[in-house]
Scaffold this motif. Structure first.
Motif, short mmCIF file in Angstrom:
data_model
loop_
_atom_site.label_atom_id
_atom_site.label_comp_id
_atom_site.label_asym_id
_atom_site.label_seq_id
_atom_site.Cartn_x
_atom_site.Cartn_y
_atom_site.Cartn_z
N ASN A 168 52.35 9.93 31.15
CA ASN A 168 52.67 11.34 31.38
C ASN A 168 51.84 11.91 32.53
O ASN A 168 50.65 11.62 32.65
CB ASN A 168 52.39 12.17 30.12
N ILE A 200 44.16 23.82 24.45
CA ILE A 200 43.65 22.65 23.74
C ILE A 200 44.62 22.19 22.65
O ILE A 200 44.76 20.98 22.39
CB ILE A 200 42.27 22.98 23.13
N GLN A 201 45.33 23.12 22.05
CA GLN A 201 46.22 22.81 20.93
C GLN A 201 47.67 22.51 21.35
O GLN A 201 48.57 22.45 20.51
CB GLN A 201 46.19 23.98 19.93
N GLN A 202 47.90 22.27 22.64
CA GLN A 202 49.24 21.94 23.11
C GLN A 202 49.73 20.61 22.54
O GLN A 202 48.94 19.70 22.26
CB GLN A 202 49.25 21.85 24.64
N THR A 203 51.04 20.49 22.36
CA THR A 203 51.62 19.23 21.91
C THR A 203 51.57 18.17 23.01
O THR A 203 51.75 16.98 22.73
CB THR A 203 53.09 19.44 21.49
N TYR A 204 51.35 18.59 24.23
CA TYR A 204 51.22 17.69 25.38
C TYR A 204 49.75 17.35 25.56
O TYR A 204 48.89 18.25 25.53
CB TYR A 204 51.78 18.39 26.63
N SER A 205 49.43 16.08 25.76
CA SER A 205 48.02 15.68 25.74
C SER A 205 47.39 15.48 27.12
O SER A 205 46.16 15.57 27.25
CB SER A 205 47.86 14.38 24.94
N ALA A 206 48.19 15.23 28.15
CA ALA A 206 47.62 14.92 29.48
C ALA A 206 47.30 16.22 30.22
O ALA A 206 47.99 16.61 31.16
CB ALA A 206 48.58 14.06 30.28
N TYR A 250 34.29 21.02 23.08
CA TYR A 250 35.24 20.21 23.85
C TYR A 250 34.64 19.94 25.24
O TYR A 250 34.99 20.59 26.22
CB TYR A 250 36.58 20.93 23.98
N GLU A 267 35.13 17.93 27.49
CA GLU A 267 36.02 17.54 28.59
C GLU A 267 36.46 18.73 29.44
O GLU A 267 36.99 18.56 30.55
CB GLU A 267 37.26 16.81 28.04
N THR A 320 52.42 26.40 21.60
CA THR A 320 51.94 25.01 21.61
C THR A 320 52.87 24.05 22.36
O THR A 320 52.42 22.99 22.82
CB THR A 320 51.73 24.48 20.18
N GLU A 339 54.65 20.85 27.30
CA GLU A 339 55.57 19.74 27.06
C GLU A 339 56.97 20.06 27.59
O GLU A 339 57.60 19.23 28.28
CB GLU A 339 55.64 19.43 25.57
#
Length: 239
Positions: free
Chosen positions: A2, A26-32, A57, A59, A98, A102
């Motif tokens: 992704n 931070i709570q997104q369904t998308y991780s990248a 966090y 990062e 969230t 995505e």
């Protein structure tokens, strides 16, 4: 793999809202996601609130300005550290659903490279998070009433304000080609819309993918006050 999305959040005196705003990333369904936060020399407790979240966090990229350098320059500061293919400019009092990133990445990845921006509908919320209304009025099925311009929208941009700025995701390569935001201006969106829409297309997603906070001291509510520098910036962009 992704593509990375960089979210650049510029904060100035948003201690009451910045944690909620950053958590919505931070709570997104998308991780990248790469999250860059710039505290633009807040005089309230914003920096401490952000630092506590950074401790949770690590990062998160946290830039601490010792003096306020203006919104456009601060954003460009973050853009210089951005690794993402796509960019979101997040105000520290706004909140993302969230699934926003995505859905926007999915749309972008299916579009030709001459599309610079993906945008959506947005809900307006007050200081407590209660909904005040929508940028585009909704039908019973949750979709916008009327036709929202999409594709080649340059003439429409010149004609009227119709894009809810916090809802946009931008292609980083276009931002870099344009030199980022114009640091001589006090606000960014009108200038960016004009310069990017001249040569690139915009794609509309008919979903509510942003919650924009409306406060008494927000930039939008100050726009028409006599002496406000945003009026001069608008004049310069028009010229």
């Amino acid at each position: 793999m992704n593509p990375i999305v960089t979210v650049i959040c510029t904060c100035y005196n948003h201690e009451l809202f910045v944690r909620e705003s950053l958590l919505s990333v931070i709570q997104q369904t998308y991780s990248a996601i790469q999250l860059i936060v710039i505290d633009n020399a807040s005089t309230d407790e914003s920096r401490r609130v952000i630092q506590r979240l950074v401790d949770e966090y690590p990062e998160i990229v946290f830039i601490r300005n010792t003096h306020n350098i203006g919104l456009c320059r601060a954003f460009n500061q973050g853009l210089g550290d951005a690794t993402g293919k796509y960019i979101i400019d997040l105000a520290a009092d706004d909140v993302m659903p969230t699934n926003r990133i995505e859905m926007q990445v999915k749309a972008f990845e299916s579009l030709p490279k001459d599309y610079a921006v993906v945008f959506s509908n947005a809900a307006y919320i007050d200081s407590s998070g209660a909904k005040l209304g929508y940028h585009y009025a909704l039908r019973a099925n949750g979709h916008a009433k009327g036709q929202v311009p999409t594709g080649d929208i340059y003439k429409e941009i010149l004609r009227r304000y119709f894009i809810c700025t916090p809802s946009i995701m931008m292609r980083k390569s276009v931002l870099m080609k344009l030199g980022g935001y114009d640091e001589n201006l006090s606000y960014e969106d009108f200038d960016f819309f004009i310069r990017s829409a001249h040569d690139y297309k915009y794609h509309y997603i008919d979903e509510v993918l942003m919650y924009k906070r409306v406060l008494d001291d927000s930039l939008a509510t100050q726009f028409y006050r006599i002496g406000n520098p945003m009026l001069r910036s608008s004049w310069e962009v028009c010229n």
